[in-house]
Scaffold this motif. Structure first.
Motif, PDB file in Angstrom:
ATOM      1  N   ASN A 246       0.844  -1.193   0.000  1.00 48.99           N
ATOM      2  CA  ASN A 246       0.000   0.000   0.000  1.00 48.99           C
ATOM      3  C   ASN A 246       0.878   1.241   0.000  1.00 48.99           C
ATOM      4  N   THR A 247       0.414   2.297  -0.687  1.00 49.07           N
ATOM      5  CA  THR A 247       1.081   3.583  -0.548  1.00 49.07           C
ATOM      6  C   THR A 247       0.447   4.295   0.650  1.00 49.07           C
ATOM      7  N   PRO A 248       1.083   5.356   1.156  1.00 48.25           N
ATOM      8  CA  PRO A 248       0.471   6.119   2.248  1.00 48.25           C
ATOM      9  C   PRO A 248      -0.931   6.618   1.901  1.00 48.25           C
ATOM     10  N   LEU A 249      -1.205   6.758   0.597  1.00 45.01           N
ATOM     11  CA  LEU A 249      -2.516   7.280   0.177  1.00 45.01           C
ATOM     12  C   LEU A 249      -3.508   6.163  -0.102  1.00 45.01           C
ATOM     13  N   SER A 250      -3.036   4.938  -0.345  1.00 45.35           N
ATOM     14  CA  SER A 250      -3.971   3.841  -0.653  1.00 45.35           C
ATOM     15  C   SER A 250      -4.306   3.024   0.593  1.00 45.35           C
ATOM     16  N   SER A 251      -3.506   3.154   1.646  1.00 47.74           N
ATOM     17  CA  SER A 251      -3.721   2.330   2.851  1.00 47.74           C
ATOM     18  C   SER A 251      -5.058   2.661   3.515  1.00 47.74           C
ATOM     19  N   HIS A 252      -5.826   1.591   3.844  1.00 50.03           N
ATOM     20  CA  HIS A 252      -7.079   1.805   4.590  1.00 50.03           C
ATOM     21  C   HIS A 252      -6.790   2.015   6.063  1.00 50.03           C
ATOM     22  N   THR A 253      -5.744   1.325   6.554  1.00 45.34           N
ATOM     23  CA  THR A 253      -5.519   1.303   8.005  1.00 45.34           C
ATOM     24  C   THR A 253      -4.583   2.411   8.463  1.00 45.34           C
ATOM     25  N   GLY A 254      -3.731   2.876   7.532  1.00 47.34           N
ATOM     26  CA  GLY A 254      -2.704   3.851   7.926  1.00 47.34           C
ATOM     27  C   GLY A 254      -1.539   3.215   8.661  1.00 47.34           C
ATOM     28  N   ASN A 255      -1.552   1.875   8.783  1.00 40.18           N
ATOM     29  CA  ASN A 255      -0.446   1.184   9.450  1.00 40.18           C
ATOM     30  C   ASN A 255       0.725   1.006   8.473  1.00 40.18           C
ATOM     31  N   LEU A 256       1.898   1.463   8.875  1.00 39.02           N
ATOM     32  CA  LEU A 256       3.027   1.473   7.942  1.00 39.02           C
ATOM     33  C   LEU A 256       3.604   0.077   7.692  1.00 39.02           C
ATOM     34  N   HIS A 257       3.232  -0.910   8.511  1.00 29.79           N
ATOM     35  CA  HIS A 257       3.714  -2.271   8.208  1.00 29.79           C
ATOM     36  C   HIS A 257       3.009  -2.853   6.993  1.00 29.79           C
ATOM     37  N   GLY A 258       1.965  -2.174   6.510  1.00 33.20           N
ATOM     38  CA  GLY A 258       1.295  -2.596   5.279  1.00 33.20           C
ATOM     39  C   GLY A 258       1.772  -1.836   4.051  1.00 33.20           C
ATOM     40  N   GLN A 259       2.854  -1.032   4.202  1.00 37.85           N
ATOM     41  CA  GLN A 259       3.287  -0.133   3.136  1.00 37.85           C
ATOM     42  C   GLN A 259       4.781  -0.203   2.758  1.00 37.85           C
ATOM     43  N   PRO A 260       5.609  -0.980   3.448  1.00 32.50           N
ATOM     44  CA  PRO A 260       7.063  -0.846   3.228  1.00 32.50           C
ATOM     45  C   PRO A 260       7.503  -0.924   1.775  1.00 32.50           C
ATOM     46  N   MET A 261       6.953  -1.857   0.995  1.00 33.69           N
ATOM     47  CA  MET A 261       7.429  -2.010  -0.382  1.00 33.69           C
ATOM     48  C   MET A 261       7.160  -0.761  -1.233  1.00 33.69           C
ATOM     49  N   SER A 262       6.150   0.018  -0.864  1.00 33.05           N
ATOM     50  CA  SER A 262       5.844   1.205  -1.695  1.00 33.05           C
ATOM     51  C   SER A 262       6.957   2.234  -1.617  1.00 33.05           C
ATOM     52  N   PHE A 263       7.692   2.271  -0.524  1.00 31.15           N
ATOM     53  CA  PHE A 263       8.792   3.248  -0.383  1.00 31.15           C
ATOM     54  C   PHE A 263      10.065   2.768  -1.075  1.00 31.15           C
ATOM     55  N   LEU A 264      10.097   1.459  -1.376  1.00 32.05           N
ATOM     56  CA  LEU A 264      11.325   0.852  -1.901  1.00 32.05           C
ATOM     57  C   LEU A 264      11.305   0.692  -3.427  1.00 32.05           C
ATOM     58  N   LEU A 265      10.114   0.629  -4.020  1.00 30.30           N
ATOM     59  CA  LEU A 265      10.002   0.372  -5.464  1.00 30.30           C
ATOM     60  C   LEU A 265      10.209   1.641  -6.277  1.00 30.30           C
ATOM     61  N   HIS A 266      11.190   1.591  -7.206  1.00 30.27           N
ATOM     62  CA  HIS A 266      11.443   2.745  -8.086  1.00 30.27           C
ATOM     63  C   HIS A 266      10.141   3.193  -8.761  1.00 30.27           C
ATOM     64  N   GLU A 267       9.378   2.217  -9.256  1.00 34.20           N
ATOM     65  CA  GLU A 267       8.216   2.525 -10.094  1.00 34.20           C
ATOM     66  C   GLU A 267       7.067   3.188  -9.344  1.00 34.20           C
ATOM     67  N   LEU A 268       7.110   3.229  -8.034  1.00 36.24           N
ATOM     68  CA  LEU A 268       6.001   3.813  -7.259  1.00 36.24           C
ATOM     69  C   LEU A 268       6.294   5.197  -6.709  1.00 36.24           C
ATOM     70  N   GLN A 269       7.499   5.714  -6.990  1.00 29.10           N
ATOM     71  CA  GLN A 269       7.900   6.913  -6.254  1.00 29.10           C
ATOM     72  C   GLN A 269       7.003   8.125  -6.508  1.00 29.10           C
ATOM     73  N   HIS A 270       6.377   8.176  -7.668  1.00 29.82           N
ATOM     74  CA  HIS A 270       5.489   9.322  -7.952  1.00 29.82           C
ATOM     75  C   HIS A 270       4.207   9.246  -7.116  1.00 29.82           C
ATOM     76  N   GLU A 271       3.979   8.096  -6.461  1.00 35.67           N
ATOM     77  CA  GLU A 271       2.766   7.918  -5.639  1.00 35.67           C
ATOM     78  C   GLU A 271       3.034   8.195  -4.161  1.00 35.67           C
ATOM     79  N   ILE A 272       4.299   8.501  -3.832  1.00 33.86           N
ATOM     80  CA  ILE A 272       4.665   8.616  -2.413  1.00 33.86           C
ATOM     81  C   ILE A 272       4.725  10.077  -2.012  1.00 33.86           C
ATOM     82  N   PRO A 273       3.916  10.493  -1.036  1.00 30.67           N
ATOM     83  CA  PRO A 273       3.983  11.892  -0.570  1.00 30.67           C
ATOM     84  C   PRO A 273       5.216  12.125   0.292  1.00 30.67           C
TER      85      PRO A 273
END
Ligand SMILES: N[C@@H](CCCCC(O)O)C(=O)O
Ligand SMILES: [Mn+2]
Ligand SMILES: [Mn+2]
Ligand SMILES: [Mn+2]
Length: 318
Positions: free
Chosen positions: A125-152
């Motif tokens: 999950n990205t910080p904007l797609s997460s339903h729970t807001g829990n960051l343990h459901g989001q780690p890969m979004s910060f690491l993937l080159h292809e998702l960086q435009h989705e990360i605030p």
């Protein structure tokens, strides 16, 4: 193998207390002695000292942003040090938000890495797609080159450099994805072996395809990020987000055995062991014991038996 064990007693990536107790429980169950007995040279880097963040208001839905960002910056530095010491890193969690620092530190030390993510969940999950807001459901979004435009922009996260390409990521064990995660994985063409695939192909074929996929092209060091909740809750119940229909003990160990045999295993995370989520002491011990056995399998333990180092091998026999 030279191994460096890093304890990461951290829980702020999710709301359930107890997961910070994982590292010391896994040590107390004898991980380091057992690794030594099977011929590893092990250094314990202790538990990372995470500084306490007092005021940490949610940002949008995302919780504990400053604590998670700060903790992972420290963890990244320690994992880099382990890799610079020429050791395979073993990070004991703690919740899965710690993969941010672990993978980041690994990649910072060795260059590009391939990631095998064994988990009931995709944690993408990205910080904007997460339903729970829990960051343990989001780690890969910060690491993937292809998702960086989705990360605030988030406080204490600006140090993170994306370091994994979607084509170098493989998931095994998925069975509980959020809609946005499913969309992201399809869009990026990430290789996924869900539990349906495990049933359909069998774990041997899954690992054959995983190793072919990762090793056929450029051989990058492999980062295995193992969430204990990939294993069926009947085997490993003491965890924060259990999901029925998981890997058997044998499938879980087999995955580790096969990755060990690639010779490319360069870092391992073992996360989400939470003693407070076991209903009995027996359930906690079953979960911790499984975690230890998965790690021993990562470092050459064979269920068919190993010689302790130093005894004559077959070929030495007169
Ligand atoms: N997809 C859920 C559950 C995440 C589970 C995290 C675990 O796999 O580390 C969420 O985003 O909160
Ligand atoms: Mn999980
Ligand atoms: Mn979910
Ligand atoms: Mn996870």
């Amino acid at each position: 193998a030279a191994v460096g064990v890093v304890g990461a007693p951290f829980s702020r990536g999710q709301p359930r207390g107890g997961v910070e107790g994982g590292p010391d429980l896994i040590r107390a169950a004898g991980l380091l002695d057992r690794l030594n007995q099977q011929g590893c040279e092990v250094k314990d880097y202790g538990n990372v000292a995470f500084e306490d963040v007092v005021v940490d208001e949610p940002i949008g839905r995302v919780k504990c942003v400053r604590a998670v960002g700060g903790a992972n910056q420290r963890l990244s530095e320690v994992v880099q040090a382990v890799k610079r010491d020429g050791r395979t890193s073993v990070m004991l969690g703690g919740d899965h938000s710690l993969a941010i620092g672990s993978v980041h530190g690994h990649a910072a030390a060795v260059g590009g890495v391939a990631v095998v993510w064994v988990d009931a969940h995709a944690d993408v999950n990205t910080p904007l797609s997460s339903h729970t807001g829990n960051l343990h459901g989001q780690p890969m979004s910060f690491l993937l080159h292809e998702l960086q435009h989705e990360i605030p922009v988030l406080p204490n996260f600006s140090w993170i450099k994306p370091c994994v390409w979607a084509k170098d990521l493989v998931y095994v064990g998925l069975r509980d994805l959020d809609p946005a995660e499913h969309y992201i994985l399809k869009l990026l063409g990430v290789k996924v072996f869900s539990m349906t695939d495990v049933d359909h192909l069998g774990v041997a074929r899954v690992m054959e395809e995983t190793c072919e996929y990762l090793c056929a092209r450029v051989k990058k060091p492999i980062h295995l990020s193992y969430d204990i909740d990939a294993i069926d809750p009947s085997v490993a119940p003491a965890t924060g987000t259990p999901v029925v229909g998981g890997l058997t003990y044998r499938e879980g160990v087999y995955i580790a055995e096969q990755l060990s045999q690639t010779g490319l295993l360069s870092a391992v995370d073992l996360v989400e062991v939470n003693p407070l989520r076991g209903q009995t002491e027996k359930e906690v011990q079953a979960t911790v014991g499984t975690a230890v056995d998965l790690l021993l399998a990562c470092f050459g333990r064979l269920r068919s038996g190993n010689h302790p180092p130093g005894l004559p091998s077959e070929t030495d026999k007169p």
